[in-house]
Design a protein around this motif. Structure first.
Motif, PDB file in Angstrom:
ATOM      1  N   LYS A  89       0.818  -1.218   0.000  1.00 59.66           N
ATOM      2  CA  LYS A  89       0.000   0.000   0.000  1.00 59.66           C
ATOM      3  C   LYS A  89       0.849   1.264   0.000  1.00 59.66           C
ATOM      4  CE  LYS A  89      -0.978   0.524   4.982  1.00 59.66           C
ATOM      5  NZ  LYS A  89      -0.205  -0.628   5.498  1.00 59.66           N
TER       6      LYS A  89
ATOM      7  N   THR B 144       0.954   2.410  -4.138  1.00 64.14           N
ATOM      8  CA  THR B 144      -0.346   2.249  -4.808  1.00 64.14           C
ATOM      9  C   THR B 144      -0.364   2.795  -6.229  1.00 64.14           C
ATOM     10  OG1 THR B 144      -1.117   4.309  -3.814  1.00 64.14           O
ATOM     11  CG2 THR B 144      -1.621   2.263  -2.636  1.00 64.14           C
ATOM     12  N   GLN B 145       0.528   3.730  -6.540  1.00 68.64           N
ATOM     13  CA  GLN B 145       0.530   4.335  -7.875  1.00 68.64           C
ATOM     14  C   GLN B 145       1.693   3.849  -8.722  1.00 68.64           C
ATOM     15  OE1 GLN B 145      -2.126   6.259  -8.659  1.00 68.64           O
ATOM     16  NE2 GLN B 145      -2.824   5.841  -6.556  1.00 68.64           N
TER      17      GLN B 145
ATOM     18  N   SER C  20      -1.930  -1.838  -9.420  1.00 75.86           N
ATOM     19  CA  SER C  20      -3.383  -1.674  -9.526  1.00 75.86           C
ATOM     20  C   SER C  20      -3.971  -2.584 -10.603  1.00 75.86           C
ATOM     21  CB  SER C  20      -3.738  -0.212  -9.818  1.00 75.86           C
ATOM     22  OG  SER C  20      -3.149   0.210 -11.031  1.00 75.86           O
TER      23      SER C  20
ATOM     24  N   ASN D 243      -7.759  -0.616  -8.097  1.00 78.31           N
ATOM     25  CA  ASN D 243      -7.321   0.638  -7.471  1.00 78.31           C
ATOM     26  C   ASN D 243      -7.455   0.530  -5.951  1.00 78.31           C
ATOM     27  OD1 ASN D 243      -9.917   2.094  -6.458  1.00 78.31           O
ATOM     28  ND2 ASN D 243     -10.431   1.429  -8.530  1.00 78.31           N
ATOM     29  N   TYR D 244      -6.567   1.204  -5.271  1.00 82.60           N
ATOM     30  CA  TYR D 244      -6.448   1.019  -3.817  1.00 82.60           C
ATOM     31  C   TYR D 244      -7.714   1.433  -3.078  1.00 82.60           C
ATOM     32  CZ  TYR D 244      -4.818   1.483   0.967  1.00 82.60           C
ATOM     33  OH  TYR D 244      -4.692   1.375   2.332  1.00 82.60           O
ATOM     34  N   GLU D 245      -8.302   2.555  -3.461  1.00 81.91           N
ATOM     35  CA  GLU D 245      -9.460   3.094  -2.738  1.00 81.91           C
ATOM     36  C   GLU D 245     -10.635   2.115  -2.718  1.00 81.91           C
ATOM     37  OE1 GLU D 245      -7.716   4.673  -5.001  1.00 81.91           O
ATOM     38  OE2 GLU D 245      -6.707   6.173  -3.751  1.00 81.91           O
TER      39      GLU D 245
ATOM     40  N   ASN E  35     -10.334  -1.242  -3.317  1.00 82.44           N
ATOM     41  CA  ASN E  35      -9.914  -2.632  -3.080  1.00 82.44           C
ATOM     42  C   ASN E  35      -8.893  -2.724  -1.943  1.00 82.44           C
ATOM     43  OD1 ASN E  35     -11.090  -4.163  -5.650  1.00 82.44           O
ATOM     44  ND2 ASN E  35     -10.234  -2.221  -6.360  1.00 82.44           N
ATOM     45  N   MET E  36      -9.126  -1.973  -0.895  1.00 82.11           N
ATOM     46  CA  MET E  36      -8.161  -1.938   0.206  1.00 82.11           C
ATOM     47  C   MET E  36      -7.905  -3.317   0.803  1.00 82.11           C
ATOM     48  SD  MET E  36      -9.094   1.550   2.289  1.00 82.11           S
ATOM     49  CE  MET E  36      -9.061   3.161   1.495  1.00 82.11           C
TER      50      MET E  36
ATOM     51  N   TRP F  31      -5.388  -5.258  -1.214  1.00 81.73           N
ATOM     52  CA  TRP F  31      -4.039  -4.722  -1.030  1.00 81.73           C
ATOM     53  C   TRP F  31      -3.459  -5.160   0.308  1.00 81.73           C
ATOM     54  CZ3 TRP F  31      -1.016  -1.364  -4.138  1.00 81.73           C
ATOM     55  CH2 TRP F  31      -1.599  -1.032  -5.366  1.00 81.73           C
ATOM     56  N   GLU F  32      -4.270  -5.074   1.344  1.00 80.27           N
ATOM     57  CA  GLU F  32      -3.801  -5.474   2.674  1.00 80.27           C
ATOM     58  C   GLU F  32      -3.462  -6.964   2.695  1.00 80.27           C
ATOM     59  OE1 GLU F  32      -3.290  -3.631   5.335  1.00 80.27           O
ATOM     60  OE2 GLU F  32      -4.103  -1.716   4.651  1.00 80.27           O
TER      61      GLU F  32
ATOM     62  N   SER G 244      -0.037  -8.006   0.963  1.00 84.65           N
ATOM     63  CA  SER G 244       1.229  -7.476   1.448  1.00 84.65           C
ATOM     64  C   SER G 244       1.865  -8.426   2.456  1.00 84.65           C
ATOM     65  CB  SER G 244       1.018  -6.110   2.113  1.00 84.65           C
ATOM     66  OG  SER G 244       0.683  -5.130   1.155  1.00 84.65           O
TER      67      SER G 244
END
Length: 278
Positions: free
Chosen positions: A170, A173-174, A179, A184-186, A188-189, A192-193, A196
């Motif tokens: 995270k 993210t860019q 992605s 996209n992170y917002e 699909n948090m 992403w978590e 990691s």
């Protein structure tokens, strides 16, 4: 005299060929992704006359390929494979981060490495097919990959390393086409978590942890993430080697670091000889 010298020279060449290490580029099919992918396999000098060998898997970083490690270490990997008496495998990871993407069917590299590559190597080479005879490491994306794969498949790898590894996705993210693999992170948090390394080690206990070596330069972009991982492992009582030295996210750093990792793995394999023989 000339005939004797010629026969001696011919015998020397044949002997050198028989006992020299081999570097082969092979193709490993992936049923999960329905494609063939290249890999480099380096066997030690005594491979033909020996019985079974441990295996070290080296994962490349983002933007690299399966040949990166061989070129990175100025082609010293064959010499090191012979010195330590193990097979070295450098598989293809594309820019996958070594995860199984829920968005891209042709990017299933957790399954590919842990099932298809390891399975192929054990089926086609003289290996000890037990976790005590397998180690894995990598640089950057490959450092994330080695820790990710090992933590999710504790029965597969007995030792694991990371050089300049990316520990918390995270924070990027860019970047690095992440992605495309995770969304996209917002929105699909959770994905992403979950993907990691830092969040995937929470259930790891000292008893089940592999032998670990973590290595990062003090000027590396991901230095803070590596320190955080070290502190996390330390707080949980999980034994590990943690090395920091001057250096950045660079080729010279990895060329040096891999020498320590291969020595670490050699010592690990030697310590597990009895388990490997069973």
């Amino acid at each position: 005299m000339k005939r004797i010298l010629s026969l001696f020279f011919l015998g020397f060449i044949v002997s050198l060929h028989v006992f020299s290490q081999r570097v082969d580029t092979i193709s490993i099919h992936s049923d999960a992704m329905n494609k063939d992918l290249p890999a480099l396999v380096i066997t030690p000098a005594n491979y033909e006359t020996g019985t079974q060998y441990p295996v070290v898997y080296l994962l490349h970083g983002f933007g690299s390929d399966y040949s990166r490690w061989y070129n990175l270490v100025q082609k010293r990997l064959p010499e090191l494979a012979s010195l330590y008496g193990f097979i070295i495998v450098c598989p293809t990871g594309e820019n996958s981060w070594y995860i199984d993407s829920q968005l891209l069917p042709d990017s299933q590299f957790e399954t590919y490495i842990t099932s298809e590559v390891v399975g192929y190597i054990d089926a086609n080479y003289k290996t000890h097919a037990v976790k005590e005879a397998r180690a894995i490491s990598g640089f950057s994306m490959g450092g994330h990959g080695s820790l990710w794969l090992t933590s999710r498949h504790l029965d597969l790898f007995g030792a694991c390393g990371s050089m300049s590894g990316v520990m918390d996705l995270k924070n990027s993210t860019q970047k690095y086409t992440l992605s495309q693999k995770l969304g996209n992170y917002e929105d699909n948090m959770a994905a992403w978590e979950k993907s990691s390394v830092m969040n995937n080690l929470t259930n790891l206990t000292p008893e089940q942890a592999p032998a670990l070596i973590i290595d990062c330069g003090t000027e590396d972009t991901f230095f803070k993430e590596n320190v955080q991982l070290h502190e996390f492992l330390q707080n949980r009582g999980i034994a590990h080697d943690f090395t920091i030295r001057p250096g950045g996210h660079t080729i010279p750093y990895w060329k040096n670091a891999v020498l320590y990792h291969l020595l670490f793995f050699s010592e690990y394999f030697n310590s597990k000889k009895e388990e490997i023989k069973k």
